[in-house]
Design an enzyme around this catalytic site. Structure first.
Site, short mmCIF file in Angstrom:
data_model
loop_
_atom_site.label_atom_id
_atom_site.label_comp_id
_atom_site.label_asym_id
_atom_site.label_seq_id
_atom_site.Cartn_x
_atom_site.Cartn_y
_atom_site.Cartn_z
N ASN A 70 0.81 -1.22 0.00
CA ASN A 70 0.00 0.00 0.00
C ASN A 70 0.84 1.28 0.00
O ASN A 70 0.41 2.30 -0.53
CB ASN A 70 -0.92 -0.02 1.23
N TYR A 158 3.73 10.57 -10.72
CA TYR A 158 2.90 9.68 -9.88
C TYR A 158 2.01 8.82 -10.78
O TYR A 158 1.90 7.61 -10.59
CB TYR A 158 2.05 10.54 -8.94
N LYS A 162 1.93 4.67 -11.21
CA LYS A 162 0.76 3.81 -11.01
C LYS A 162 0.42 3.02 -12.28
O LYS A 162 -0.12 1.92 -12.21
CB LYS A 162 -0.43 4.66 -10.53
N1 LIG Z 1 -5.15 9.36 -1.02
C1 LIG Z 1 -5.65 9.15 -2.21
O1 LIG Z 1 -6.52 9.91 -2.69
C2 LIG Z 1 -5.20 7.96 -3.02
C3 LIG Z 1 -5.89 7.66 -4.20
C4 LIG Z 1 -5.49 6.56 -4.96
C5 LIG Z 1 -4.42 5.79 -4.52
N2 LIG Z 1 -3.77 6.11 -3.38
C6 LIG Z 1 -2.65 5.26 -2.97
O2 LIG Z 1 -2.91 4.77 -1.67
C7 LIG Z 1 -1.68 4.38 -1.07
C8 LIG Z 1 -1.63 4.92 0.34
O3 LIG Z 1 -1.51 6.32 0.27
P1 LIG Z 1 -2.30 7.30 1.22
O4 LIG Z 1 -3.32 7.96 0.43
O5 LIG Z 1 -2.70 6.61 2.47
O6 LIG Z 1 -1.14 8.37 1.47
P2 LIG Z 1 -0.29 8.72 2.75
O7 LIG Z 1 -1.19 9.14 3.86
O8 LIG Z 1 0.74 9.67 2.28
O9 LIG Z 1 0.34 7.33 3.13
C9 LIG Z 1 1.41 6.78 2.41
C10 LIG Z 1 2.07 5.75 3.29
O10 LIG Z 1 3.17 5.22 2.58
C11 LIG Z 1 4.28 5.24 3.47
N3 LIG Z 1 5.53 5.33 2.72
C12 LIG Z 1 5.93 6.30 1.85
N4 LIG Z 1 7.17 6.06 1.44
C13 LIG Z 1 7.57 4.94 2.05
C14 LIG Z 1 8.77 4.19 2.04
N5 LIG Z 1 9.84 4.58 1.33
N6 LIG Z 1 8.84 3.07 2.80
C15 LIG Z 1 7.80 2.68 3.54
N7 LIG Z 1 6.65 3.35 3.62
C16 LIG Z 1 6.54 4.47 2.88
C17 LIG Z 1 4.08 6.47 4.34
O11 LIG Z 1 4.89 6.36 5.48
P3 LIG Z 1 5.14 7.65 6.47
O12 LIG Z 1 3.88 7.79 7.22
O13 LIG Z 1 6.30 7.23 7.27
O14 LIG Z 1 5.42 8.83 5.59
C18 LIG Z 1 2.59 6.35 4.60
O15 LIG Z 1 2.32 5.45 5.63
C19 LIG Z 1 -0.57 4.92 -1.97
O16 LIG Z 1 -0.07 3.86 -2.76
C20 LIG Z 1 -1.29 5.92 -2.85
O17 LIG Z 1 -0.67 6.10 -4.08
C21 LIG Z 1 -4.14 7.17 -2.62
#
Ligand SMILES: NC(=O)c1ccc[n+]([C@@H]2O[C@H](COP(=O)([O-])OP(=O)(O)OC[C@H]3O[C@@H](n4cnc5c(N)ncnc54)[C@H](OP(=O)(O)O)[C@@H]3O)[C@@H](O)[C@H]2O)c1
Length: 283
Positions: A70, A158, A162
């Site tokens: 994730n 980004y 994806k």
């Molecule tokens: N939010 C949206 O609208 C949305 C929509 C579609 C897809 N997504 C996808 O959903 C997934 C989760 O994202 P989110 O929305 O929950 O964003 P987020 O709140 O920024 O969470 C991202 C997570 O990834 C972790 N991370 C980033 N770089 C990392 C690394 N090098 N090693 C280990 N962990 C790492 C972060 O850790 P830290 O907390 O330590 O920074 C955080 O826990 C992502 O793949 C994102 O692309 C999100």
């Protein structure tokens, strides 16, 4: 997953302290036993960390039923981690390395416990908007071109990462049929969520207001992840936004999509093999 009664959940985090706080929160809200939640270190910006995490999983866990990849980043800044721009290392290469390193454990679990296991990647609906001008690079030069800071279009990066993640899922699914390995590989998309993703580099009241207005709570988005990690064999190799198997669009379509997937795979395979020789030989 904890709420649904998973007996053991590992939170794989680069910041263990932050992970511990989340584990406490999950315990408080679900009343799960403290034994069922653990926080392990995993930093996707380091191949050594991905390998150390995978080795630990293989030696310490008797079984792995679902691996949910994730973690991801959205950045407009060009930074290099390992041998790539950071979004490519984090969202694509390390995610793939983790998948290939742990596929044997997922397959072993499926076989030993007569079940089907899951490798689920969190993708994004934004893959469809990728312009991916780097695809015009000469043969064997896709990743080199993505790593050229002078030509990088970070507002597209980004979306490209994806798109590449979808290619990885399709490729892995083709290499590893569920009928022989018992592992279901799929790619989910949680919809626009109120996570930290959008505020890490651009944070002001207007952005927060817009995100709040248009997006869903992360708890809602997370349901699509749980769905992917428990979906049936029909989801193998598929893109599953909002819990619905959906044909992929854009650069994944038709012969052009298949050719691009082949090119991505040839280059990705080289990178993975350079990091851990033999890792992509799953037979
Ligand atoms: N939010 C949206 O609208 C949305 C929509 C579609 C897809 N997504 C996808 O959903 C997934 C989760 O994202 P989110 O929305 O929950 O964003 P987020 O709140 O920024 O969470 C991202 C997570 O990834 C972790 N991370 C980033 N770089 C990392 C690394 N090098 N090693 C280990 N962990 C790492 C972060 O850790 P830290 O907390 O330590 O920074 C955080 O826990 C992502 O793949 C994102 O692309 C999100």
């Amino acid at each position: 997953m904890v709420r649904l009664g998973a007996s053991s959940v590992i939170l794989a985090c680069r910041n263990v302290e932050k992970g511990e706080a989340v584990a406490k929160d999950i315990q408080a809200t679900t009343s799960c036993s403290s034994d069922s939640l653990q926080v392990w270190h995993l930093d996707l910006s380091s191949y050594a960390s991905v390998q150390a995490f995978s080795d630990r999983v293989k030696t310490e866990l008797p079984r792995v039923d679902a691996l949910l990849a994730n973690a991801g980043i959205l950045t407009w800044k060009f930074r290099v981690t390992e041998d790539n721009e950071e979004s490519i290392t984090t969202n694509v290469i390390s995610m793939s390395l983790l998948a290939f390193l742990l596929y044997p454990k997922l397959r072993e679990t499926a076989d030993k416990y007569n079940t089907q296991t899951h490798f689920t990647v969190t993708g994004s609906e934004l893959y469809e908007y990728a312009k991916f001008k780097e695809r015009k690079a000469p043969a064997g030069q896709l990743f080199v071109t993505l790593n050229d800071e002078t030509k990088a279009n970070m507002s597209d990066r980004y979306n490209v990462s994806k798109l590449l993640a979808i290619f990885v899922v399709k490729q892995m699914a083709a290499l590893c049929p569920v009928s022989s390995g018992g592992v279901i590989v799929n790619c989910v998309a949680p919809g626009f969520c109120q996570s930290e993703l959008h505020f890490r580099e651009l944070d002001n009241r207007a952005v927060r207001f817009m995100v709040k207005l248009l997006s869903r709570r992360t708890e809602v988005g997370a349901r699509t992840l749980v769905h992917g990690a428990s979906a049936g064999a029909e989801s193998h190799g598929q893109y599953v936004p909002d819990c619905k198997i959906t044909p992929t669009a854009g650069f994944t379509k038709g012969n052009g999509g298949a050719e691009l997937q082949d090119r991505v795979w040839m280059e990705l395979k080289q990178k993975l093999e350079a990091t851990r020789p033999g890792v992509t030989s799953l037979s």
